[in-house]
Design a protein around this motif. Structure first.
Motif, PDB file in Angstrom:
ATOM      1  N   LEU A 123       0.832  -1.209   0.000  1.00  0.00           N
ATOM      2  CA  LEU A 123       0.000   0.000   0.000  1.00  0.00           C
ATOM      3  C   LEU A 123       0.865   1.256   0.000  1.00  0.00           C
ATOM      4  O   LEU A 123       0.547   2.242  -0.677  1.00  0.00           O
ATOM      5  N   ALA A 135       2.253   1.634  -3.502  1.00  0.00           N
ATOM      6  CA  ALA A 135       1.192   2.037  -4.427  1.00  0.00           C
ATOM      7  C   ALA A 135       0.845   3.508  -4.242  1.00  0.00           C
ATOM      8  O   ALA A 135       0.625   4.243  -5.216  1.00  0.00           O
ATOM      9  N   THR A 147       1.285   6.852  -7.098  1.00  0.00           N
ATOM     10  CA  THR A 147       0.101   7.546  -7.587  1.00  0.00           C
ATOM     11  C   THR A 147       0.491   8.735  -8.466  1.00  0.00           C
ATOM     12  O   THR A 147       1.411   9.487  -8.139  1.00  0.00           O
ATOM     13  N   ASN A 199      -6.648   5.635  -5.979  1.00  0.00           N
ATOM     14  CA  ASN A 199      -5.687   4.623  -6.400  1.00  0.00           C
ATOM     15  C   ASN A 199      -5.600   3.506  -5.367  1.00  0.00           C
ATOM     16  O   ASN A 199      -5.639   2.315  -5.716  1.00  0.00           O
ATOM     17  N   LEU A 200      -5.510   3.864  -4.096  1.00  0.00           N
ATOM     18  CA  LEU A 200      -5.386   2.851  -3.050  1.00  0.00           C
ATOM     19  C   LEU A 200      -6.663   2.044  -2.879  1.00  0.00           C
ATOM     20  O   LEU A 200      -6.612   0.862  -2.525  1.00  0.00           O
ATOM     21  N   THR A 231      -8.561   1.044  -5.309  1.00  0.00           N
ATOM     22  CA  THR A 231      -8.487   0.013  -6.342  1.00  0.00           C
ATOM     23  C   THR A 231      -7.472  -1.055  -5.968  1.00  0.00           C
ATOM     24  O   THR A 231      -7.734  -2.259  -6.117  1.00  0.00           O
ATOM     25  N   VAL A 232      -6.311  -0.628  -5.467  1.00  0.00           N
ATOM     26  CA  VAL A 232      -5.293  -1.579  -5.040  1.00  0.00           C
ATOM     27  C   VAL A 232      -5.838  -2.474  -3.933  1.00  0.00           C
ATOM     28  O   VAL A 232      -5.635  -3.701  -3.944  1.00  0.00           O
ATOM     29  N   CYS A 233      -6.537  -1.887  -2.978  1.00  0.00           N
ATOM     30  CA  CYS A 233      -7.133  -2.678  -1.895  1.00  0.00           C
ATOM     31  C   CYS A 233      -8.095  -3.720  -2.447  1.00  0.00           C
ATOM     32  O   CYS A 233      -8.105  -4.884  -2.011  1.00  0.00           O
ATOM     33  N   GLU A 261      -6.246  -6.577  -3.961  1.00  0.00           N
ATOM     34  CA  GLU A 261      -5.541  -7.367  -2.950  1.00  0.00           C
ATOM     35  C   GLU A 261      -6.486  -7.962  -1.905  1.00  0.00           C
ATOM     36  O   GLU A 261      -6.030  -8.607  -0.959  1.00  0.00           O
TER      37      GLU A 261
END
Length: 209
Positions: A30, A33, A37, A141-142, A144-146, A149
């Motif tokens: 995280l 990521a 950004t 952005n985070l 979407t990453v979360c 994952e």
């Protein structure tokens, strides 16, 4: 699973499992990521606080209208903007560009001078609005990453920024809090996890030309 499946899987988590914590690897992911950004001009006027200390989370919960996610999450992410986008801040960025890319000064200086002049003509309020937009980019952005994952998250604007700033001593760091996002893993009895998403039809929100 596909990206769309994962985005359907995610929701604004209302209740976290207090016993399940993110691994060091997940937290590191995280952080990386966040740092990757995209931001306007590449200036990165956003700093992320990653809070795992339970006592500190509980203290901050009282300044977030006592929303339980803030205190019960694995980690609380606090998105802050810098309040000193001045000549030095901009020049430090171009020094970094030169160090990493070995770009000649004669190429960098015109763009650097443009930004120095542009930001020099802006009011502090304008710069803070601009910086806050970059914080929203980072949070999105985070999120979407979360989802990719399978880390649960709850983006929030509902907190007392002045109190967060005070507790985290942000003024001394020339920072201001603008957004928070508790992350962790959903509790098995969070009924919101099973709710169907309410979204307009794609044809109502996207226009093809």
């Amino acid at each position: 699973m596909s990206v769309i499946e994962q985005l359907n899987w995610r929701y604004a988590t209302k209740k976290f499992d207090t016993e399940k914590k993110l691994t060091v690897d997940k937290v590191t992911l995280l952080k990386e990521a966040f740092n990757l950004t995209a931001t306007s001009y590449g200036l990165q006027p956003v700093t992320l606080f990653v809070i795992s200390n339970d006592e500190l989370k509980k203290e901050l919960q009282t300044h977030a209208y006592n929303q339980s996610q803030v205190g019960d999450c694995s980690h609380l992410l606090v998105f802050c903007i810098t309040t000193n986008v001045d000549d030095n801040f901009i020049k430090e960025y171009f020094t970094l560009v030169k160090d990493i890319r070995n770009t000649p000064d004669d190429i960098l200086e015109p763009y650097q001078n443009f930004l120095v002049n542009d930001f020099g003509g802006k009011k502090l309020e304008e710069i803070e609005v601009w910086a806050a937009k970059q914080a929203y980019l980072a949070l999105g952005n985070l999120m979407t990453v979360c989802a990719l994952e399978e880390i649960d998250a709850c983006p929030m604007e509902g907190f007392k920024t002045d109190m967060f700033d005070q507790v985290l001593d942000l003024k001394s760091k020339q920072l201001k809090s603008v957004l928070i996002m508790p992350v962790g893993y959903r509790a098995v009895d969070d009924m919101f996890a099973d709710f169907k998403k309410v979204r307009k039809n794609v044809t109502d929100t996207v226009i093809d030309l």
